[in-house]
Design a protein around this motif. Structure first.
Motif, PDB file in Angstrom:
ATOM      1  N   ALA A  96      32.797 -25.335   1.976  1.00  0.00           N
ATOM      2  CA  ALA A  96      31.336 -25.425   1.936  1.00  0.00           C
ATOM      3  C   ALA A  96      30.823 -26.470   2.910  1.00  0.00           C
ATOM      4  O   ALA A  96      29.835 -26.238   3.630  1.00  0.00           O
ATOM      5  CB  ALA A  96      30.877 -25.757   0.514  1.00  0.00           C
ATOM      6  N   SER A  97      31.466 -27.615   2.970  1.00  0.00           N
ATOM      7  CA  SER A  97      31.018 -28.662   3.896  1.00  0.00           C
ATOM      8  C   SER A  97      31.221 -28.237   5.341  1.00  0.00           C
ATOM      9  O   SER A  97      30.397 -28.553   6.216  1.00  0.00           O
ATOM     10  CB  SER A  97      31.767 -29.967   3.613  1.00  0.00           C
ATOM     11  OG  SER A  97      33.148 -29.837   3.881  1.00  0.00           O
ATOM     12  N   VAL A  98      32.287 -27.495   5.596  1.00  0.00           N
ATOM     13  CA  VAL A  98      32.542 -27.023   6.957  1.00  0.00           C
ATOM     14  C   VAL A  98      31.531 -25.953   7.355  1.00  0.00           C
ATOM     15  O   VAL A  98      31.061 -25.920   8.505  1.00  0.00           O
ATOM     16  CB  VAL A  98      33.991 -26.491   7.050  1.00  0.00           C
ATOM     17  CG1 VAL A  98      34.192 -25.707   8.333  1.00  0.00           C
ATOM     18  CG2 VAL A  98      34.969 -27.639   6.967  1.00  0.00           C
ATOM     19  N   LEU A  99      31.167 -25.080   6.402  1.00  0.00           N
ATOM     20  CA  LEU A  99      30.142 -24.082   6.699  1.00  0.00           C
ATOM     21  C   LEU A  99      28.832 -24.740   7.112  1.00  0.00           C
ATOM     22  O   LEU A  99      28.168 -24.307   8.062  1.00  0.00           O
ATOM     23  CB  LEU A  99      29.902 -23.189   5.481  1.00  0.00           C
ATOM     24  CG  LEU A  99      30.861 -22.033   5.235  1.00  0.00           C
ATOM     25  CD1 LEU A  99      30.480 -21.309   3.957  1.00  0.00           C
ATOM     26  CD2 LEU A  99      30.850 -21.071   6.418  1.00  0.00           C
ATOM     27  N   ALA A 100      28.456 -25.782   6.382  1.00  0.00           N
ATOM     28  CA  ALA A 100      27.226 -26.496   6.723  1.00  0.00           C
ATOM     29  C   ALA A 100      27.321 -27.118   8.114  1.00  0.00           C
ATOM     30  O   ALA A 100      26.340 -27.149   8.865  1.00  0.00           O
ATOM     31  CB  ALA A 100      26.953 -27.569   5.676  1.00  0.00           C
ATOM     32  N   ALA A 157      21.883 -25.193   5.759  1.00  0.00           N
ATOM     33  CA  ALA A 157      21.816 -24.328   4.570  1.00  0.00           C
ATOM     34  C   ALA A 157      22.387 -22.960   4.932  1.00  0.00           C
ATOM     35  O   ALA A 157      21.653 -21.985   5.102  1.00  0.00           O
ATOM     36  CB  ALA A 157      20.383 -24.207   4.069  1.00  0.00           C
ATOM     37  N   PRO A 158      23.712 -22.859   5.062  1.00  0.00           N
ATOM     38  CA  PRO A 158      24.316 -21.592   5.490  1.00  0.00           C
ATOM     39  C   PRO A 158      24.221 -20.524   4.408  1.00  0.00           C
ATOM     40  O   PRO A 158      24.075 -20.815   3.214  1.00  0.00           O
ATOM     41  CB  PRO A 158      25.772 -21.972   5.753  1.00  0.00           C
ATOM     42  CG  PRO A 158      26.008 -23.161   4.878  1.00  0.00           C
ATOM     43  CD  PRO A 158      24.717 -23.908   4.834  1.00  0.00           C
ATOM     44  N   ARG A 169      26.264 -27.427  -3.172  1.00  0.00           N
ATOM     45  CA  ARG A 169      26.478 -28.031  -1.857  1.00  0.00           C
ATOM     46  C   ARG A 169      25.521 -27.482  -0.808  1.00  0.00           C
ATOM     47  O   ARG A 169      25.750 -27.622   0.392  1.00  0.00           O
ATOM     48  CB  ARG A 169      27.928 -27.845  -1.426  1.00  0.00           C
ATOM     49  CG  ARG A 169      28.881 -28.799  -2.165  1.00  0.00           C
ATOM     50  CD  ARG A 169      30.328 -28.354  -2.062  1.00  0.00           C
ATOM     51  NE  ARG A 169      31.221 -29.351  -2.633  1.00  0.00           N
ATOM     52  CZ  ARG A 169      31.409 -29.552  -3.924  1.00  0.00           C
ATOM     53  NH1 ARG A 169      30.726 -28.829  -4.804  1.00  0.00           N
ATOM     54  NH2 ARG A 169      32.256 -30.472  -4.361  1.00  0.00           N
ATOM     55  N   GLY A 170      24.463 -26.828  -1.259  1.00  0.00           N
ATOM     56  CA  GLY A 170      23.414 -26.391  -0.344  1.00  0.00           C
ATOM     57  C   GLY A 170      23.647 -25.059   0.322  1.00  0.00           C
ATOM     58  O   GLY A 170      22.898 -24.682   1.235  1.00  0.00           O
ATOM     59  N   VAL A 171      24.655 -24.316  -0.103  1.00  0.00           N
ATOM     60  CA  VAL A 171      24.921 -22.996   0.472  1.00  0.00           C
ATOM     61  C   VAL A 171      24.089 -21.956  -0.272  1.00  0.00           C
ATOM     62  O   VAL A 171      24.051 -21.946  -1.504  1.00  0.00           O
ATOM     63  CB  VAL A 171      26.420 -22.651   0.370  1.00  0.00           C
ATOM     64  CG1 VAL A 171      26.689 -21.248   0.899  1.00  0.00           C
ATOM     65  CG2 VAL A 171      27.252 -23.671   1.132  1.00  0.00           C
ATOM     66  N   ARG A 172      23.410 -21.093   0.465  1.00  0.00           N
ATOM     67  CA  ARG A 172      22.639 -20.008  -0.143  1.00  0.00           C
ATOM     68  C   ARG A 172      23.563 -18.822  -0.385  1.00  0.00           C
ATOM     69  O   ARG A 172      24.124 -18.273   0.564  1.00  0.00           O
ATOM     70  CB  ARG A 172      21.475 -19.607   0.768  1.00  0.00           C
ATOM     71  CG  ARG A 172      20.385 -20.658   0.910  1.00  0.00           C
ATOM     72  CD  ARG A 172      19.188 -20.088   1.651  1.00  0.00           C
ATOM     73  NE  ARG A 172      19.536 -19.753   3.019  1.00  0.00           N
ATOM     74  CZ  ARG A 172      19.100 -20.415   4.102  1.00  0.00           C
ATOM     75  NH1 ARG A 172      18.305 -21.459   3.957  1.00  0.00           N
ATOM     76  NH2 ARG A 172      19.464 -20.041   5.311  1.00  0.00           N
ATOM     77  N   THR A 173      23.729 -18.430  -1.648  1.00  0.00           N
ATOM     78  CA  THR A 173      24.629 -17.326  -1.975  1.00  0.00           C
ATOM     79  C   THR A 173      23.855 -16.025  -2.120  1.00  0.00           C
ATOM     80  O   THR A 173      22.737 -15.998  -2.623  1.00  0.00           O
ATOM     81  CB  THR A 173      25.404 -17.615  -3.275  1.00  0.00           C
ATOM     82  OG1 THR A 173      24.480 -17.763  -4.356  1.00  0.00           O
ATOM     83  CG2 THR A 173      26.244 -18.881  -3.137  1.00  0.00           C
ATOM     84  N   HIS A 174      24.490 -14.934  -1.685  1.00  0.00           N
ATOM     85  CA  HIS A 174      23.891 -13.605  -1.729  1.00  0.00           C
ATOM     86  C   HIS A 174      24.871 -12.659  -2.420  1.00  0.00           C
ATOM     87  O   HIS A 174      25.908 -12.298  -1.847  1.00  0.00           O
ATOM     88  CB  HIS A 174      23.591 -13.100  -0.316  1.00  0.00           C
ATOM     89  CG  HIS A 174      22.652 -13.988   0.446  1.00  0.00           C
ATOM     90  ND1 HIS A 174      21.287 -13.835   0.410  1.00  0.00           N
ATOM     91  CD2 HIS A 174      22.900 -15.061   1.247  1.00  0.00           C
ATOM     92  CE1 HIS A 174      20.719 -14.765   1.171  1.00  0.00           C
ATOM     93  NE2 HIS A 174      21.682 -15.526   1.688  1.00  0.00           N
ATOM     94  N   ALA A 186      26.778 -16.310   7.162  1.00  0.00           N
ATOM     95  CA  ALA A 186      27.752 -16.968   8.024  1.00  0.00           C
ATOM     96  C   ALA A 186      29.171 -16.760   7.531  1.00  0.00           C
ATOM     97  O   ALA A 186      30.133 -16.931   8.290  1.00  0.00           O
ATOM     98  CB  ALA A 186      27.451 -18.472   8.085  1.00  0.00           C
ATOM     99  N   ALA A 187      29.314 -16.393   6.254  1.00  0.00           N
ATOM    100  CA  ALA A 187      30.645 -16.193   5.680  1.00  0.00           C
ATOM    101  C   ALA A 187      30.569 -15.247   4.493  1.00  0.00           C
ATOM    102  O   ALA A 187      29.492 -15.039   3.909  1.00  0.00           O
ATOM    103  CB  ALA A 187      31.252 -17.531   5.254  1.00  0.00           C
ATOM    104  N   VAL A 188      31.715 -14.687   4.141  1.00  0.00           N
ATOM    105  CA  VAL A 188      31.865 -13.799   2.988  1.00  0.00           C
ATOM    106  C   VAL A 188      33.056 -14.307   2.189  1.00  0.00           C
ATOM    107  O   VAL A 188      34.091 -14.644   2.758  1.00  0.00           O
ATOM    108  CB  VAL A 188      32.128 -12.348   3.427  1.00  0.00           C
ATOM    109  CG1 VAL A 188      32.339 -11.453   2.212  1.00  0.00           C
ATOM    110  CG2 VAL A 188      31.003 -11.830   4.288  1.00  0.00           C
ATOM    111  N   MET A 189      32.912 -14.355   0.856  1.00  0.00           N
ATOM    112  CA  MET A 189      34.033 -14.738   0.012  1.00  0.00           C
ATOM    113  C   MET A 189      34.457 -13.546  -0.830  1.00  0.00           C
ATOM    114  O   MET A 189      33.636 -12.935  -1.518  1.00  0.00           O
ATOM    115  CB  MET A 189      33.664 -15.909  -0.906  1.00  0.00           C
ATOM    116  CG  MET A 189      34.823 -16.351  -1.781  1.00  0.00           C
ATOM    117  SD  MET A 189      34.445 -17.826  -2.749  1.00  0.00           S
ATOM    118  CE  MET A 189      35.896 -17.864  -3.828  1.00  0.00           C
TER     119      MET A 189
END
Length: 485
Positions: free
Chosen positions: A195-199, A205-206, A225-230, A252-255
């Motif tokens: 999460a910190s690396v994505l930011a 706010a990735p 951690r400020g990541v917007r989840t979809h 920016a990423a998919v989990m």
């Protein structure tokens, strides 16, 4: 006990020790061997059955670990006291009706919140089969090393990183080097690091696409951690790449959990894996692969890790030893793609500020367990044990009309679905009142009010067989009552 205890088939391909364990287990579950009954000494039983004593000793040890036998030094081995059996709720309701009384509503609130007698909350492995000899030897060896004056290296102790890379080559078909491994304090710390690396890479706010239903703790961790989840829908085959393309933003990423989707249990087909990698390449996005439960596949051949199909540096694999061994050690890892220098630099910068949180002594101990083959042997033993437990679940709950059973192709948990939210909530409450802890299926959706699927999720790995058999009987009775209401 009089007469032959177990009939052994010496023409069978099943090892005699396995036949002995299965036969004794069946007799306990059938009530032919009752709590407190003595079983023959290992020497006497070996002589009676024409087996070596070591085979009988191993069988007794396994049954003691599963909760069937009770061994005490200087005393005869006996059948263990089983979890107390109480009248099934369905029978209690019938008795109440016969007496002219109204049975209490299934959805009634519990009068108290006692600790569950049988904890079936998912995510808990069995630790009873961990061989204590290599375990203790590994920790003694780690504690005897010279005490360093420095913190562990930022990416982890070199020996552990090398052993993890070797483990992944054999277990997951993933060609990686020790330089690709980052040791973490379990999956949670690995996700926090990502999460910190994505930011750092994508902005303050990735955006992150996640499976829905999915792992609630992971979603909350990213959001804190400020990541917007979809949320993106998942079904019997896992993540829906078509729904990913329809999102109003390009994340920016998919989990994903491609090996065993959590909690529904599907596995992502190879064609869909390649489709997801192509999408990530087209949009310069990362794919976070949570290699959840990949070691315990019960049906079908294991599929390769998504990371093993990636040749463009898009996939970050997250793994841990929480399900393989125990969450108690809080040790996991990231596998970074060798081709993604930007990601590696961002991880290195983060670890420069925050030292590796896993104690060096724990890293050395797990490295020794991996190097000695103890982890590989334990996975083999645990896989057999979980396959047996899975069989108990199927025998009790498969085929109930209106309550499909799923999630059992791999892993340590199962899902029982019910027609509506009210029946599901009532089922969870009733089981809690009876001392059995399970999780509501609706909790796994990002927006619980929007789901059309309801039921329960429960783990079958951690309890003893006797506990599991009782709990499954209670679940079956409660489900049948809910469907009849």
């Amino acid at each position: 006990m009089d007469g032959p205890i177990i009939d052994l088939d010496r023409t069978s391909t099943v090892p005699l020790g396995v036949q002995l364990v299965d036969g004794l287990r069946r007799r306990v579950l059938a009530g032919e061997l009752r709590p407190g009954d003595p079983v023959p000494s290992t020497r006497a039983l070996a002589s009676a059955l024409g087996l070596s004593r070591s085979v009988v000793v191993t069988a007794y040890d396994q049954l003691a670990g599963e909760g069937y036998l009770e061994t005490r030094q200087g005393a005869a081995t006996r059948v263990a006291e089983l979890v107390p059996r109480v009248e099934r709720a369905a029978d209690a309701a019938a008795s109440a009706r016969a007496a002219g009384a109204e049975p209490s509503a299934m959805a009634a609130e519990p009068s108290a919140s006692p600790e569950p007698r049988i904890n079936l909350l998912p995510g808990r492995p069995s630790t009873s089969r961990i061989d204590p000899r290599p375990w203790r030897a590994a920790w003694r060896g780690a504690a005897s090393l010279e005490i360093p004056a420095d913190s562990p290296p930022p990416f982890g102790v070199p020996r552990l990183r090398a052993e993890i890379a070797d483990h992944l080559r054999h277990a997951r078909g993933l060609a990686c080097s020790p330089d690709d491994i980052v040791v973490t304090a379990g999956t949670s710390e690995a996700l926090g690091l990502v999460a910190s690396v994505l930011a750092h890479i994508a902005g303050s706010a990735p955006d992150l696409a996640i499976e829905d239903p999915g792992y609630p703790s992971a979603r909350r961790l990213f959001e804190r951690r400020g990541v917007r989840t979809h949320p993106v829908g998942a079904d019997g085959d896992g993540f829906d790449v078509g729904a990913l393309r329809r999102l109003p933003v390009v994340p920016a990423a998919v989990m994903v959990t491609p090996s065993h989707q959590y909690p529904l249990g599907g596995r992502l087909p190879v064609a869909t894996r390649l489709e997801l990698l192509a999408w990530a390449g087209a949009h310069d996005a990362l794919v976070i692969e949570d290699d959840y439960d990949s070691e315990f596949r019960h049906l079908g051949p294991p599929l390769p890790a998504l990371a093993s199909l990636d040749d463009t540096g898009r996939v970050v694999l997250i793994g841990s030893f929480s399900k393989v061994l125990t969450p108690w050690i809080r040790l996991g890892y990231l596998v970074l793609p060798a081709a993604n220098r930007r990601l590696r630099d961002a991880i290195a910068a983060s670890r420069d500020d925050e030292a590796c949180p896993v104690p060096g002594v724990a890293q050395h101990a797990i490295a020794e367990l991996l190097a000695s083959g103890a982890v590989r042997r334990h996975i083999t033993v645990a896989r057999r044990e979980y396959a047996h437990r899975r069989g108990l679940v199927l025998a009790a709950l498969d085929g109930l009309p209106g309550a499909p059973l799923s999630g059992l192709d791999g892993g340590l948990h199962a899902v029982v679905e019910l027609p509506d939210a009210a029946a599901s909530a009532a089922l969870v409450t009733r089981l809690a009142n009876e001392g059995v802890a399970v999780a509501p299926l609706s909790d796994y959706w990002a927006a619980p009010g929007t789901t059309r699927r309801h039921g329960i999720v429960f783990g079958y790995a951690a309890p003893s067989d006797t506990q599991l058999v009782e709990a499954l009987g209670r679940i079956r009775g409660a489900v049948l009552d809910a469907l009849a209401a």
